[in-house]
Design a protein around this motif. Structure first.
Motif, PDB file in Angstrom:
ATOM      1  N   ARG A   3     -31.051  46.330 -27.981  1.00  0.00           N
ATOM      2  CA  ARG A   3     -31.376  44.756 -28.283  1.00  0.00           C
ATOM      3  C   ARG A   3     -31.037  44.263 -27.052  1.00  0.00           C
ATOM      4  NH1 ARG A   3     -27.847  43.069 -33.767  1.00  0.00           N
ATOM      5  NH2 ARG A   3     -29.090  44.324 -35.098  1.00  0.00           N
ATOM      6  N   PHE A   4     -32.030  43.131 -26.866  1.00  0.00           N
ATOM      7  CA  PHE A   4     -32.046  42.471 -25.514  1.00  0.00           C
ATOM      8  C   PHE A   4     -32.027  40.660 -25.643  1.00  0.00           C
ATOM      9  CE2 PHE A   4     -34.526  46.075 -25.135  1.00  0.00           C
ATOM     10  CZ  PHE A   4     -34.343  46.651 -23.781  1.00  0.00           C
ATOM     11  N   LEU A   5     -31.248  40.172 -24.825  1.00  0.00           N
ATOM     12  CA  LEU A   5     -31.013  38.895 -24.746  1.00  0.00           C
ATOM     13  C   LEU A   5     -32.016  38.306 -23.873  1.00  0.00           C
ATOM     14  CD1 LEU A   5     -29.218  36.313 -25.218  1.00  0.00           C
ATOM     15  CD2 LEU A   5     -28.122  36.751 -23.122  1.00  0.00           C
ATOM     16  N   ILE A   6     -32.868  37.476 -24.377  1.00  0.00           N
ATOM     17  CA  ILE A   6     -33.891  36.679 -23.427  1.00  0.00           C
ATOM     18  C   ILE A   6     -33.414  35.178 -23.306  1.00  0.00           C
ATOM     19  CG2 ILE A   6     -36.399  36.069 -23.390  1.00  0.00           C
ATOM     20  CD1 ILE A   6     -37.007  38.412 -25.311  1.00  0.00           C
ATOM     21  N   SER A   7     -33.019  34.766 -22.137  1.00  0.00           N
ATOM     22  CA  SER A   7     -32.513  33.348 -22.133  1.00  0.00           C
ATOM     23  C   SER A   7     -33.539  32.367 -21.124  1.00  0.00           C
ATOM     24  CB  SER A   7     -31.164  33.372 -22.102  1.00  0.00           C
ATOM     25  OG  SER A   7     -30.795  34.112 -20.710  1.00  0.00           O
ATOM     26  N   ARG A  33     -42.076  33.173 -35.246  1.00  0.00           N
ATOM     27  CA  ARG A  33     -42.535  33.673 -36.378  1.00  0.00           C
ATOM     28  C   ARG A  33     -43.289  34.917 -36.118  1.00  0.00           C
ATOM     29  NH1 ARG A  33     -44.043  28.153 -36.767  1.00  0.00           N
ATOM     30  NH2 ARG A  33     -46.111  28.511 -36.002  1.00  0.00           N
ATOM     31  N   GLU A  34     -43.935  35.162 -35.056  1.00  0.00           N
ATOM     32  CA  GLU A  34     -44.601  36.333 -34.717  1.00  0.00           C
ATOM     33  C   GLU A  34     -43.433  37.527 -34.582  1.00  0.00           C
ATOM     34  OE1 GLU A  34     -46.974  35.733 -31.135  1.00  0.00           O
ATOM     35  OE2 GLU A  34     -48.067  34.198 -32.407  1.00  0.00           O
ATOM     36  N   ALA A  35     -42.568  37.171 -33.939  1.00  0.00           N
ATOM     37  CA  ALA A  35     -41.308  38.278 -33.549  1.00  0.00           C
ATOM     38  C   ALA A  35     -40.787  38.647 -34.987  1.00  0.00           C
ATOM     39  CB  ALA A  35     -40.317  37.433 -32.640  1.00  0.00           C
ATOM     40  N   TRP A  41     -36.954  40.117 -34.283  1.00  0.00           N
ATOM     41  CA  TRP A  41     -36.332  38.962 -34.315  1.00  0.00           C
ATOM     42  C   TRP A  41     -34.924  39.025 -34.775  1.00  0.00           C
ATOM     43  CZ3 TRP A  41     -36.675  34.523 -31.314  1.00  0.00           C
ATOM     44  CH2 TRP A  41     -35.638  33.678 -31.751  1.00  0.00           C
ATOM     45  N   ILE A  42     -34.047  38.985 -34.024  1.00  0.00           N
ATOM     46  CA  ILE A  42     -32.562  38.900 -34.675  1.00  0.00           C
ATOM     47  C   ILE A  42     -32.059  37.599 -34.679  1.00  0.00           C
ATOM     48  CG2 ILE A  42     -30.254  39.693 -34.207  1.00  0.00           C
ATOM     49  CD1 ILE A  42     -32.139  42.199 -34.733  1.00  0.00           C
ATOM     50  N   PHE A  43     -31.914  36.628 -33.611  1.00  0.00           N
ATOM     51  CA  PHE A  43     -31.524  35.479 -33.574  1.00  0.00           C
ATOM     52  C   PHE A  43     -31.771  34.815 -32.369  1.00  0.00           C
ATOM     53  CE2 PHE A  43     -27.637  32.685 -32.858  1.00  0.00           C
ATOM     54  CZ  PHE A  43     -27.599  31.903 -34.100  1.00  0.00           C
ATOM     55  N   GLY A  44     -31.776  33.268 -32.692  1.00  0.00           N
ATOM     56  CA  GLY A  44     -32.001  32.710 -31.366  1.00  0.00           C
ATOM     57  C   GLY A  44     -31.806  31.228 -31.448  1.00  0.00           C
ATOM     58  N   GLY A  45     -31.732  30.558 -30.492  1.00  0.00           N
ATOM     59  CA  GLY A  45     -31.704  29.044 -30.458  1.00  0.00           C
ATOM     60  C   GLY A  45     -31.451  28.216 -29.374  1.00  0.00           C
ATOM     61  N   SER A  77     -32.844  33.871 -27.228  1.00  0.00           N
ATOM     62  CA  SER A  77     -33.348  34.760 -28.323  1.00  0.00           C
ATOM     63  C   SER A  77     -32.533  36.366 -28.166  1.00  0.00           C
ATOM     64  CB  SER A  77     -35.040  35.015 -28.051  1.00  0.00           C
ATOM     65  OG  SER A  77     -35.523  33.671 -28.168  1.00  0.00           O
ATOM     66  N   VAL A  78     -32.555  36.763 -29.414  1.00  0.00           N
ATOM     67  CA  VAL A  78     -32.222  38.248 -29.318  1.00  0.00           C
ATOM     68  C   VAL A  78     -32.981  39.022 -30.133  1.00  0.00           C
ATOM     69  CG1 VAL A  78     -30.127  39.780 -30.037  1.00  0.00           C
ATOM     70  CG2 VAL A  78     -29.594  37.470 -29.248  1.00  0.00           C
ATOM     71  N   ILE A  79     -33.542  39.853 -29.455  1.00  0.00           N
ATOM     72  CA  ILE A  79     -34.654  40.760 -30.107  1.00  0.00           C
ATOM     73  C   ILE A  79     -34.299  42.174 -30.093  1.00  0.00           C
ATOM     74  CG2 ILE A  79     -36.339  39.156 -29.550  1.00  0.00           C
ATOM     75  CD1 ILE A  79     -37.238  41.128 -27.325  1.00  0.00           C
ATOM     76  N   GLU A  80     -34.649  42.911 -31.060  1.00  0.00           N
ATOM     77  CA  GLU A  80     -34.423  44.452 -30.974  1.00  0.00           C
ATOM     78  C   GLU A  80     -35.749  45.293 -31.146  1.00  0.00           C
ATOM     79  OE1 GLU A  80     -31.407  46.631 -33.709  1.00  0.00           O
ATOM     80  OE2 GLU A  80     -32.963  46.341 -34.826  1.00  0.00           O
ATOM     81  N   VAL A  81     -35.973  45.750 -29.826  1.00  0.00           N
ATOM     82  CA  VAL A  81     -37.178  46.632 -29.718  1.00  0.00           C
ATOM     83  C   VAL A  81     -36.985  47.846 -28.924  1.00  0.00           C
ATOM     84  CG1 VAL A  81     -38.691  44.489 -29.337  1.00  0.00           C
ATOM     85  CG2 VAL A  81     -37.351  45.344 -27.399  1.00  0.00           C
ATOM     86  N   PRO A  82     -37.945  48.999 -29.088  1.00  0.00           N
ATOM     87  CA  PRO A  82     -37.485  50.145 -28.498  1.00  0.00           C
ATOM     88  C   PRO A  82     -37.296  50.197 -26.873  1.00  0.00           C
ATOM     89  CG  PRO A  82     -39.586  50.193 -29.737  1.00  0.00           C
ATOM     90  CD  PRO A  82     -38.958  48.755 -29.557  1.00  0.00           C
ATOM     91  N   THR A  83     -38.045  49.389 -26.199  1.00  0.00           N
ATOM     92  CA  THR A  83     -37.805  49.538 -24.622  1.00  0.00           C
ATOM     93  C   THR A  83     -37.830  48.140 -24.109  1.00  0.00           C
ATOM     94  OG1 THR A  83     -40.183  49.394 -24.313  1.00  0.00           O
ATOM     95  CG2 THR A  83     -39.360  51.497 -24.595  1.00  0.00           C
ATOM     96  N   ARG A  84     -37.203  48.320 -22.672  1.00  0.00           N
ATOM     97  CA  ARG A  84     -37.069  47.212 -21.872  1.00  0.00           C
ATOM     98  C   ARG A  84     -38.427  46.450 -21.696  1.00  0.00           C
ATOM     99  NH1 ARG A  84     -33.644  44.690 -19.083  1.00  0.00           N
ATOM    100  NH2 ARG A  84     -34.146  43.620 -17.195  1.00  0.00           N
TER     101      ARG A  84
END
Length: 146
Positions: A3-7, A33-35, A41-45, A77-84
């Motif tokens: 999981r990655f934090l995008i901020s 919506r795409e995520a 998509w996990i969570f964000g705001g 945003s917190v997303i869950e993806v296989p790679t950086r």
């Protein structure tokens, strides 16, 4: 899966004219919506621009820095993806929608760590190449550490 934090920092969107906010809002929500549709998509705001409250280890609460005096998170945003690399692609899409640069960091818990204490002695989780290859490390014998 990692999981990655995008901020982005508070104030990063201050350059956007008032009349552009509906377009920016729609573009940002379209990426969310795409995520969600992609299952990453996990969570964000967004976060309110306000003085933070710092809660110490003893539970005491004190007023923290004002956003104007220190870089603070303005949205995430917190997303869950296989790679950086995949996280960086999503960050680029978010940056385009929000019209501001994004910071990407992997979340520690995905390494199987629940607390900082569990990191003690876990040199196997370090990317030692960056330390060894850093210009300031030139000429230092680091084999006993790494």
């Amino acid at each position: 899966m990692p999981r990655f934090l995008i901020s982005f920092d508070d104030g990063s969107m201050d350059h956007i004219p008032d009349g552009d906010w509906p377009e920016v809002g729609e573009a940002s929500h379209a990426v969310v919506r795409e995520a969600k549709a992609a299952g990453v998509w996990i969570f964000g705001g967004g976060l309110l621009r306000q003085q933070a409250t710092i809660v110490g280890t003893d539970g005491a609460a004190t007023l923290g820095p004002f956003p104007e005096t220190k870089a603070v998170v303005g949205g995430f945003s917190v997303i869950e993806v296989p790679t950086r690399e995949e996280a960086l692609k999503w960050a680029a899409r978010i940056a385009k929608g929000c019209r501001c640069a994004q910071e990407v960091r992997e979340i520690m818990a995905q390494l199987g760590i629940r607390s900082f204490d569990e990191l003690v002695g876990r040199g196997d989780l370090l990317d030692t190449r960056r330390g060894i290859e850093h210009g300031k490390a030139r000429g230092l014998e680091l084999s006993r550490i790494f």
